[in-house]
Design a protein around this motif. Sequence first.
Motif, PDB file in Angstrom:
ATOM      1  N   ASN A 124       1.283  57.857   5.813  1.00  0.00           N
ATOM      2  CA  ASN A 124       2.609  58.381   5.479  1.00  0.00           C
ATOM      3  C   ASN A 124       3.097  57.665   4.227  1.00  0.00           C
ATOM      4  N   SER A 125       3.468  58.428   3.195  1.00  0.00           N
ATOM      5  CA  SER A 125       3.816  57.838   1.904  1.00  0.00           C
ATOM      6  C   SER A 125       5.054  56.944   2.000  1.00  0.00           C
ATOM      7  N   GLU A 126       6.052  57.351   2.798  1.00  0.00           N
ATOM      8  CA  GLU A 126       7.256  56.532   2.921  1.00  0.00           C
ATOM      9  C   GLU A 126       6.950  55.217   3.625  1.00  0.00           C
ATOM     10  N   ASN A 127       6.143  55.307   4.683  1.00  0.00           N
ATOM     11  CA  ASN A 127       5.761  54.078   5.376  1.00  0.00           C
ATOM     12  C   ASN A 127       4.939  53.170   4.476  1.00  0.00           C
ATOM     13  N   THR A 128       4.044  53.763   3.712  1.00  0.00           N
ATOM     14  CA  THR A 128       3.218  52.968   2.788  1.00  0.00           C
ATOM     15  C   THR A 128       4.087  52.227   1.790  1.00  0.00           C
ATOM     16  N   LEU A 129       5.109  52.922   1.290  1.00  0.00           N
ATOM     17  CA  LEU A 129       6.031  52.300   0.335  1.00  0.00           C
ATOM     18  C   LEU A 129       6.734  51.104   0.967  1.00  0.00           C
ATOM     19  N   ALA A 130       7.183  51.258   2.217  1.00  0.00           N
ATOM     20  CA  ALA A 130       7.859  50.156   2.907  1.00  0.00           C
ATOM     21  C   ALA A 130       6.894  48.992   3.137  1.00  0.00           C
TER      22      ALA A 130
ATOM     23  N   THR B 127       9.341  56.072  -8.440  1.00  0.00           N
ATOM     24  CA  THR B 127      10.550  56.183  -7.630  1.00  0.00           C
ATOM     25  C   THR B 127      11.684  56.825  -8.404  1.00  0.00           C
TER      26      THR B 127
ATOM     27  N   SER C 276      17.771  56.706  -6.423  1.00  0.00           N
ATOM     28  CA  SER C 276      17.559  56.608  -4.982  1.00  0.00           C
ATOM     29  C   SER C 276      17.790  55.182  -4.482  1.00  0.00           C
TER      30      SER C 276
ATOM     31  N   GLU D 174      15.728  53.626  -2.612  1.00  0.00           N
ATOM     32  CA  GLU D 174      14.460  52.910  -2.749  1.00  0.00           C
ATOM     33  C   GLU D 174      14.323  52.322  -4.155  1.00  0.00           C
TER      34      GLU D 174
END
Length: 537
Positions: free
Chosen positions: A118-124, A153, A157, A159
């Motif tokens: 998951n891209s969002e999880n990877t970013l976190a 990014t 945002s 993020e």
Amino acid sequence: MPIDNPAYDKAFEYLENGHADSSFYYFNAARQVFLEQGDSLFVAKCLINMSITQHEKADYFGAQETALQAIPILNENESEHHAFLSMNYNVLGLASFYLKDYPRSISFYEQAIKYSDNSENTLAYRNNLAVSLMDSKEFTEAQAIYASILKKTNKNSIEYARILANLARIKWKQDPTYPAVDEFFTSLRIREKENDFWGQNASLAYLTEYYEFSKSDSALFFAKKWYNIAKKIESPHDQIKALKKLIKLSPNNSSKYYFQTYNVLNDSIQEARLAAKNQFTMVRYEVEKNKADNLILQKDNADKAYNISRQRMWTAGISIFSVVVIIGGIFWYKRRKERLQLEAQNRIKANQLNISRKIHDVVANGLYRVMTEIENREDIDQDGILDRLEMMYEKSRDISYETEEAKSEQQDYHIQIAELLKSFVSENRKVIIAGNDTEQWERIDVGANEQIHHVLQELMVNMRKHSQATNVIIRFDWDTELLRIYYSDNGIGMSRSFEAGNGLEGIGNRIKSLNGHITFKDREEKGLKIEVSIPIL
């Protein structure tokens, strides 16, 4: 389809309502159900949620322990397991980070990134990795991660604000002359616009740290704002950090206030963390206990499988032998019971014949003699006749305890016993009965019942005539093969010089005829205790 597990659904209900402690309990209960059903993926899901709860309650060691249990359950070759592997490694990374074990946290974050789909999880996860790299002084690697994230990014945002602030902080840590304050303010404005209070909390912390040694008044200003935001988001950890800065930067009169506030909050946090750790320790104990029980069960099953072939060889022979023994035992028991019953009946018949002779010789002849004397004499000695009648009464009473007609067969024997014993109750005397159970009396044959009835009657008659007792207790204790009758009263008792009369001798004979035994206790001072034991055929 997942296994129907109400505890699993209830755990999520508590989690959504903010009751993390209760959700931990039900996740553990659900885990046990999934474990018994062999659903390893849902076992891992329960463990991951439990470890997240422990981390949020600052039980970092417990979070590590629980998360590590999930690793061997998850299969890295199964794509559906990857998302849960990445979540689990992220929890391990967070717990290690807060325990200041930065090398291990870096390793766990790298595993979380590896399995993330998951891209969002990877970013976190990459952001968490960069934080650990920065705190372990690996600024170049951390800066490279933030720079690569920042390019991908959206500039407006939340993020973007986070990455921008973290990247500026790393540059400032590497070079104290770097003007990171502009990027800190840019990040803060975005977070204020988006109502990102957690983000504002981080930006105000960075600004306080930035101005701490260059502009103490600005640092104090941002520290106050930081403390207020930390209270708003209900983050005790950030409140403690902000209070430390306020104590250091404030004038003496304000510093004292902040110091007192810090002590109260710190004590409260420590107590809450200790309570959470103790609570989770008990649940983890159950987890380990269940695990150990499961291993023992597996070992037992393996042993049973190993021995089953040998057992089959003996089963037929043992079964035949058992049948022979059981049939022989039943036959022997019946023959023994019949023999004992016949012997008891013979003894009763012989006793009845003996009693009949006594009635004829003692009572009938005595009454005939008195009748003849009354008929033939005009000057009757009334007192003498009364004395002789009293004597015959005593002799007939000695015989009557053996010849009294049994109660009607239609009346339950326990009722007969109760009526017999209660007939001796008076205004000055209580009789307490215990263990007079109708089902138990059915185990005694009719002949033995009659003998026991006479024994009890004789005991109560002796009590009424001699003991002067006001409280009498009769208790029946039933064992598998033995009836025990306990008699006790608070009367004058029996001295050692007491000589048993016909009544007590008759009691002894009756009990002996039943292969029983009687014991007199506490024969001195006040009160009398008697114990009678009779085998049950």
